[in-house]
Design a protein around this motif. Structure first.
Motif, mmCIF file in Angstrom:
data_model
loop_
_atom_site.group_PDB
_atom_site.id
_atom_site.type_symbol
_atom_site.label_atom_id
_atom_site.label_comp_id
_atom_site.label_asym_id
_atom_site.label_seq_id
_atom_site.Cartn_x
_atom_site.Cartn_y
_atom_site.Cartn_z
ATOM 1 N N ALA A 51 -0.750 -0.828 -4.204
ATOM 2 C CA ALA A 51 -2.095 -1.297 -3.872
ATOM 3 C C ALA A 51 -2.984 -0.113 -3.509
ATOM 4 C CB ALA A 51 -2.031 -2.269 -2.702
ATOM 5 N N MET A 52 -4.290 -0.332 -3.646
ATOM 6 C CA MET A 52 -5.262 0.673 -3.204
ATOM 7 C C MET A 52 -6.305 -0.044 -2.348
ATOM 8 S SD MET A 52 -5.993 2.747 -6.746
ATOM 9 C CE MET A 52 -6.818 4.191 -6.057
ATOM 10 N N ILE A 53 -6.776 0.636 -1.290
ATOM 11 C CA ILE A 53 -7.767 -0.023 -0.457
ATOM 12 C C ILE A 53 -9.175 0.286 -0.944
ATOM 13 C CG2 ILE A 53 -6.392 -0.171 1.633
ATOM 14 C CD1 ILE A 53 -8.046 2.339 2.578
ATOM 15 N N LEU B 170 0.838 -1.198 0.000
ATOM 16 C CA LEU B 170 0.000 0.000 0.000
ATOM 17 C C LEU B 170 0.876 1.252 0.000
ATOM 18 C CD1 LEU B 170 -3.038 0.547 0.146
ATOM 19 C CD2 LEU B 170 -2.815 0.755 2.610
ATOM 20 N N GLU B 171 1.867 1.244 0.908
ATOM 21 C CA GLU B 171 2.735 2.422 1.017
ATOM 22 C C GLU B 171 3.557 2.656 -0.234
ATOM 23 O OE1 GLU B 171 4.881 1.955 4.723
ATOM 24 O OE2 GLU B 171 2.907 1.986 5.698
ATOM 25 N N TRP C 295 -6.697 -3.686 -3.757
ATOM 26 C CA TRP C 295 -6.672 -3.829 -5.219
ATOM 27 C C TRP C 295 -5.278 -3.535 -5.751
ATOM 28 C CZ3 TRP C 295 -10.886 -5.009 -8.474
ATOM 29 C CH2 TRP C 295 -12.127 -5.126 -7.816
ATOM 30 N N PHE C 296 -4.928 -4.207 -6.835
ATOM 31 C CA PHE C 296 -3.606 -4.006 -7.433
ATOM 32 C C PHE C 296 -3.747 -3.592 -8.890
ATOM 33 C CE2 PHE C 296 -3.126 -6.718 -3.826
ATOM 34 C CZ PHE C 296 -1.972 -6.244 -3.218
ATOM 35 N N PRO C 297 -3.649 -2.291 -9.147
ATOM 36 C CA PRO C 297 -3.824 -1.816 -10.532
ATOM 37 C C PRO C 297 -2.875 -2.518 -11.511
ATOM 38 C CG PRO C 297 -3.736 0.029 -9.017
ATOM 39 C CD PRO C 297 -3.417 -1.194 -8.216
#
Lengths: 250, 179
Positions: A221-223, A216-217, A235-237
């Protein structure tokens, strides 16, 4: 030969050595000549071939890949020098340099969105969109070649394999094994939850959370807290398909 | 691609995490940027001037992926617009937001342009006429928000381009152009 004393003996020995050396040199020269001739024949044939199939090499990505493979087998790198005859003959050097520049462009432009990790597939699609006007089609093989040329810049352009997918990394983030496994798991649905990660890999919740927080950092990733079940999704673009959403980031 | 009426929605609108305010700064900045552009675009094409945070605003939820923006996220995106001068809060509680896809200055320029185009340099018009009269039909001024129009007119008054005079009720406020 029995060694005889005296100056005559020494002279004889020296003369014999000279003879031997001369003979040796002749043999070596003969071999080199043969080899040189073979090489030049080979080279001219490769040139002929390249000239003959110039258009195929430039236009047909599959053919181009095969040509590269053939060259690699005999130890010739058509991309090694832009000044070489290969470049002049095929313009192939320029092609890959151009591709390289466009790849850097795309990686930079999509970085805020995917954290600097993009699937080879998406990269190719975006490259295709950008090069709409260009005559030559671009294959994944071409992308890989162009990226391998970018390594000269030392700035950490790298292709990593995660599961079945190839990802292109344009940031110096080091992904450890845990991260790779999560990315692989995410390829299924585009996202993972802490629960899924724990269950799938039998990790402690701390290990799973740690790895996800790092991703995330790093911006990979996005929550997503919006699902009905109330479970946070990561999520992983970089592993979701470009056609579903990312096309407008450029 | 999904559409709302004739409005083409961007791809990110179908990607669930964009409906959750992102905790990591860089990612959030990108997210906010995309939303700001979307809100301005949408409001401009659909002629939306005021967004109520607690109302059903089409952009704030996507039934296809079953996601909607939290109040916090809505406020964050609109606040970002306010910071850029592209929006203004209409109340202290931040419940209603005026969207300025044209800045007040740009609206003022549009009015001047309209006046010159129609040879109204020395004329008198009511405020309502500018917003909904026959002359302004087919121009961007038609149907514009009254608050924004008044702000733009006051800016022009300040510059000496016109004088606003009051009628007996709010409806018949008038403007005397002197450009």
């Amino acid at each position: 030969m029995r060694r005889r004393p005296g100056i005559g003996g020494l002279q004889n020995a020296a003369a014999a050595r000279d003879q031997y050396r001369l003979l040796g040199e002749n043999v070596a020269k003969l071999r080199t000549d043969v080899l040189k001739e073979q090489l030049s024949t080979f080279r001219s044939q490769l040139e002929d071939f390249a000239r003959k199939h110039k258009n195929d090499i430039r236009k047909n990505p599959a053919f181009r890949a095969q040509f590269h493979e053939m060259c690699a087998k005999v130890g010739v790198d058509p991309l090694a020098s832009n000044k070489g005859f290969w470049a002049e003959l095929l313009g192939i050097g320029d092609f890959y340099y151009e591709l390289g520049v466009q790849i850097v462009d795309i990686c930079l432009a999509t970085r805020p969105h995917n954290g600097g990790l993009i699937s080879l597939e998406d990269l190719c699609k975006l490259l295709g969109q950008r090069r709409k006007g260009a005559r030559e089609a671009v294959s994944e093989d071409d992308c890989l070649r162009a990226i391998s040329k970018l390594k000269v810049l030392g700035n950490g352009f790298e292709v990593i394999s995660v599961g079945k997918k190839k990802l292109v990394r344009s940031v110096p983030t080091e992904l450890n094994k845990d991260h790779n496994e999560i990315l692989e798991l995410a390829q299924g649905q585009g996202f993972v939850t802490v629960d899924e990660v724990q269950k799938r890999f039998s990790w402690s919740s701390g290990r799973a959370t740690d790895a996800l927080e790092t991703l995330l950092e790093e911006g990979l990733a996005m929550i997503d807290d919006g699902h009905r079940d109330g479970r946070r999704r990561y999520w992983f673009p970089c592993v979701s398909s470009v056609s579903s959403y990312a096309g407008d980031t450029l | 691609m999904q559409t709302l009426g004739e409005f083409k929605l961007p791809h990110f609108f179908n990607y669930p995490p964009y409906f959750t305010l992102q905790p990591v700064r860089d990612t959030r900045e990108k997210q906010i940027q995309l939303w700001k552009e979307l809100i301005l675009d949408y409001c401009r094409t659909q002629k939306v001037f005021v967004i109520g945070l607690d109302e059903d605003f089409q952009l704030f939820s996507n039934p296809t992926i079953e996601r909607s923006l939290s109040h916090e996220a809505r406020e964050a995106f609109l606040s970002a617009l306010v910071l850029e001068g592209r929006a203004e809060w209409l109340d202290k509680g931040h419940r209603k937001c005026l969207i300025l896809w044209h800045r007040i200055q740009d609206w003022a320029d549009l009015i001047l342009h309209f006046v010159k185009e129609n040879g109204l340099e020395d004329s008198v018009m009511t405020v309502e006429e500018i917003r909904s009269g026959v002359v302004s039909r087919e121009t961007e001024l038609h149907g514009m928000d009254r608050t924004i129009l008044m702000r733009a007119l006051k800016l022009l008054e300040h510059k000496g381009k016109l004088a606003i005079f009051k009628g007996t009720s709010a409806d018949d406020e008038g403007v005397k152009f002197s450009i």
